[in-house]
Design a protein around this motif. Structure first.
Motif, PDB file in Angstrom:
ATOM      1  N   ALA A  91     130.748  45.022 103.630  1.00  0.00           N
ATOM      2  CA  ALA A  91     131.835  45.359 104.791  1.00  0.00           C
ATOM      3  C   ALA A  91     133.014  44.548 104.725  1.00  0.00           C
ATOM      4  O   ALA A  91     133.147  43.558 104.092  1.00  0.00           O
ATOM      5  N   ASN A  92     134.056  44.896 105.559  1.00  0.00           N
ATOM      6  CA  ASN A  92     135.240  44.353 105.601  1.00  0.00           C
ATOM      7  C   ASN A  92     134.905  42.875 106.438  1.00  0.00           C
ATOM      8  O   ASN A  92     133.968  42.448 107.003  1.00  0.00           O
ATOM      9  N   GLY A 144     134.364  45.962 100.768  1.00  0.00           N
ATOM     10  CA  GLY A 144     135.396  46.166 102.165  1.00  0.00           C
ATOM     11  C   GLY A 144     136.557  45.679 101.715  1.00  0.00           C
ATOM     12  O   GLY A 144     137.101  44.942 100.422  1.00  0.00           O
ATOM     13  N   GLU A 145     137.309  45.482 102.818  1.00  0.00           N
ATOM     14  CA  GLU A 145     138.615  45.006 102.769  1.00  0.00           C
ATOM     15  C   GLU A 145     138.604  43.370 103.243  1.00  0.00           C
ATOM     16  O   GLU A 145     137.738  43.237 103.878  1.00  0.00           O
ATOM     17  N   LYS A 186     126.453  46.336  98.998  1.00  0.00           N
ATOM     18  CA  LYS A 186     127.602  47.142  99.945  1.00  0.00           C
ATOM     19  C   LYS A 186     128.051  45.912 100.794  1.00  0.00           C
ATOM     20  O   LYS A 186     127.400  45.239 101.657  1.00  0.00           O
ATOM     21  N   GLU A 213     129.998  43.714 108.766  1.00  0.00           N
ATOM     22  CA  GLU A 213     131.177  43.204 108.918  1.00  0.00           C
ATOM     23  C   GLU A 213     131.336  41.723 109.497  1.00  0.00           C
ATOM     24  O   GLU A 213     130.642  41.608 110.493  1.00  0.00           O
TER      25      GLU A 213
END
Lengths: 349, 349, 349
Positions: B139-140, B121-122, B137, B158
């Motif tokens: 997340a941000n 993510g970012e 995976k 996140e």
């Protein structure tokens, strides 16, 4: 090393005229438990109840207690020996003549990640994949094994050893000559959650943890930091593996905490406290100097200095021994009671 | 920060017309425990039993309970204060005004090993020597501290923080805003061995572990995955250090598990369950909503919602308190019984 | 995989003429717990008390016990099944048909730090940030996950797996086909401190730890090495998470130690010993072959082979069950006693 040389090197721990039998001043090649000793071994016997081991040991030399009978027994078998009031303590010193624990050679492994703002002392040994954040201060002669992580502004005192895979959290201050074993976590966030109508609210743990000089922390043990103020472990206190020290605890000097001990938040231990394995201490409880708690004791209330305690909740060890023995006779006690009731019932009629 | 500004910032947690005494609206420089407070400190008093601390604190401002007498005491000493039904909760919010826990700055450390198949993510902060396997995976806004290892296909939600040296096993799913502390291991293989004539046969643990949003897991705690299906930790449940959660456990929402708690395989906890330190729960046991188990409780059988339990095996806390007190009087009970026997014996004759 | 193919592959664990109902030989796509089974699932039923689950399962095939009634029930619902004396054991074998645990692919990650003096076997899988010191010997087919640290002269046997973030100390010898889970520490320094007038004197731990073949050690568990001699874990012994094994322990073969068990120094366990969760064993205690200790048992003295024990201090499980039940009736017992005293007192007058 000749046995005479060993005695000479241990002289500082012996009286001026040590009680010793050199025999033929044999060559000693190592230390061993008396039941595993072979030719060349130096072993020790703690007291009379291990006397039969002198008769069978294959070892060459012994550290003995101040017991003429045991000494005669050893001499009769041609075993060289030296006697002391505290054989186990002298054996500890003897081991150190033959063995030095592994330390990384001085130097900084090229893979280590060291923030440019960190302050490094001299003669450091820093292993592979060590991560050192900004503001960290490391004194001279520190040894940091592989895969250790230091968060910002941690301070490590002179001569301290950090074993592999342990973590030192932000603002933690570790004294001189401490040893932190593998996987231990020092200065982590205390378990601070306040109940509210919308669930648990996290109380941020803005405090820090201090380990005074000579503290040892076992593998995978945790010492949390508090919401405000400090958690403090006193000088020369020794902590075994898998121990939990909650936020804001104040531990005195020279304590010993055995494996799997758990202290809740804000516990205060005096000096020279000994907690055996799996002991638990409740929130905010104060335990006086010199208290000894036997294994699995649960300490709910303040304990006066010098007490020897057991059970859950903790009571004096002597009372506990009695009550446990009687609790195991409850079937018999219950039978007696029933019998009395019958007897008295029939008499009443 | 001026005291008035603090009150303003805490207003969301206060009634519309807060009970407050600004005094001379002093400058507040930090938070402290009331007994460690110095000039500029904001502290709190939980209730009347800490009243004497108001008389001696060197601090500048206090959070007080809704108690006019304590409030008067503070005013008399020139201490600014704000009152609330829940002083500790408000203090938690106050700490957050002065302190933010350390987070790695955004960016990926060049030493991190990230599989090209991982999905990132970012605004990530990934520290040194982090190992991220294929299929992971992230997340941000996730923060992953140094020396963390993520096995294949782990998923991190996140805003979650993974502290140093922890490990996230394959297929583990961690929700949003979770915190995993140092050394914790999530999604490890359950202890699945089946006895057979030729010894233990390993039951492979093909399941996975799920942490819902807002879960916190303490240092060196373990949450195993099961042979089949999932282990699940409900939303906002908080788990302390050195806790063991066995394979296939289902933990509800908003639970709190203190340090060194151990849950065997297949345990089910309802919502809002509180287990104090060193509690153990047996295989497959179901514990209802809102149950509270005091320290060292051993839970062998299902427990109805709302119960407060203690002892081993667990019984209602009130009964346990009575039975323990009496068990410690067993020597006296035994004496009484013997006396009755003698008395009755002599009467019988 | 067709159900018939599964039965064929499991044939080695079944009698020559297995009791089986192929139904329409359905396609099986995976394994599941019976209550979570869906179309295509193979599940198992341990015995009659789970009979009602056959009535409701959505699964396609079952492993059943040798019970004609349960078999008929399954057939009536069109469920394919195979029967065995030990359904859970067969299910373990069935899982292995569908699932293989993740192993690193063969190869040495470029970031690994391997001392040139280390001896490496063939077909190794070594992950990122693994640190391997001088003198380490690694046999063929070993898998070492990320962030593992091996101290000098550790030896790892063929086919062994070391999971992430674990540490293997100097001179440790790990056998073949062992599994060391994340964060475990093997061969760490025993907690050896001798009291002296000037405080604790460290007894250096010059010994080493041996794990025989097929040993499994759980996450964040610790196995210490002794001052002299060895700590030894026997073949195929399985150790769960957060377990503490003290210096100089000798554990037999095929034992199972559940989570949070703690053994003090010098403990000896025979073969096939089972210790349930949170059990503690005192210094130097000997536990015979086949002993079973239930959860939270505290073992203070030697235990004869074959005993089933509970409580603290440990007593036979049957006696413990009785005494605990009676201890919880102490309020009633005490009342009866008081009543007798009153009765007898009034009679005496």
């Amino acid at each position: 090393m000749k046995f005479s040389e060993i005695v000479q090197k241990l002289a500082i721990h012996l009286p001026d005229s040590p009680v010793v039998s050199m025999g033929e001043d044999p060559e000693i090649t190592g230390v061993a438990a008396v039941e595993e000793a072979t030719v060349g071994s130096l072993s020790y016997i703690e007291g009379r109840k291990f006397a039969d081991r002198i008769a069978v040991t294959a070892g060459t030399a012994l550290i003995l207690p101040m017991n003429p009978q045991l000494q005669q027994q050893a001499s009769d078998r041609g075993i060289a020996w030296v006697a002391t009031e505290e054989p186990r303590l002298l054996f500890a010193h003897a081991i150190a003549l033959f063995y030095q624990p592994f330390r990384l050679p001085a130097g900084i492994h090229p893979s280590a990640s060291i923030h440019p703002d960190a302050t490094l002392g001299e003669n450091l040994a820093i292993g592979a994949f060590v991560s050192i954040a900004n503001g960290v201060k490391i004194a001279n002669n520190v040894c940091i094994h592989a895969n250790v992580t230091l968060y910002p502004h941690a301070e490590i005192g002179e001569g301290t050893v950090l074993h592999a895979n342990c973590t030192i959290h932000e603002r933690t201050r570790i004294g001189k000559r401490c040893t932190i074993h593998c996987g231990a976590v020092i200065g982590s966030e205390g378990f601070g959650f306040v109940p509210s109508r919308s669930g648990w609210v996290k109380m941020e743990q803005s405090g820090y943890t201090v380990l005074e000089d000579g503290v040892e922390v076992g593998c995978n043990s945790n010492i949390d930091r508090p919401a405000v103020g400090e958690t403090r472990i006193g000088e020369n206190t020794k902590i075994d593996n898998l121990v939990q020290i909650g936020h804001g605890c104040k531990i005195g000097k020279n304590c010993a905490l055995a494996a799997q001990v758990g202290l809740a938040g804000g516990v205060q231990l005096g000096n020279n406290v000994i907690l055996a394995g799996q002991v638990g201490v409740n929130n905010q409880v104060k335990v006086g100097d010199g208290v000894i708690a036997t294994a699995k004791t649960g300490i709910h209330t303040d304990i006066a200095a010098g007490a020897v305690i057991s059970g859950f909740p903790a009571i004096p060890n002597r009372l506990w021994l009695k009550t446990v023995a009687l609790s195991y006779r409850l079937p018999e006690i219950y039978q007696s009671l029933k019998q009395l009731q019958r007897l008295l019932g029939s008499k009443s009629n």
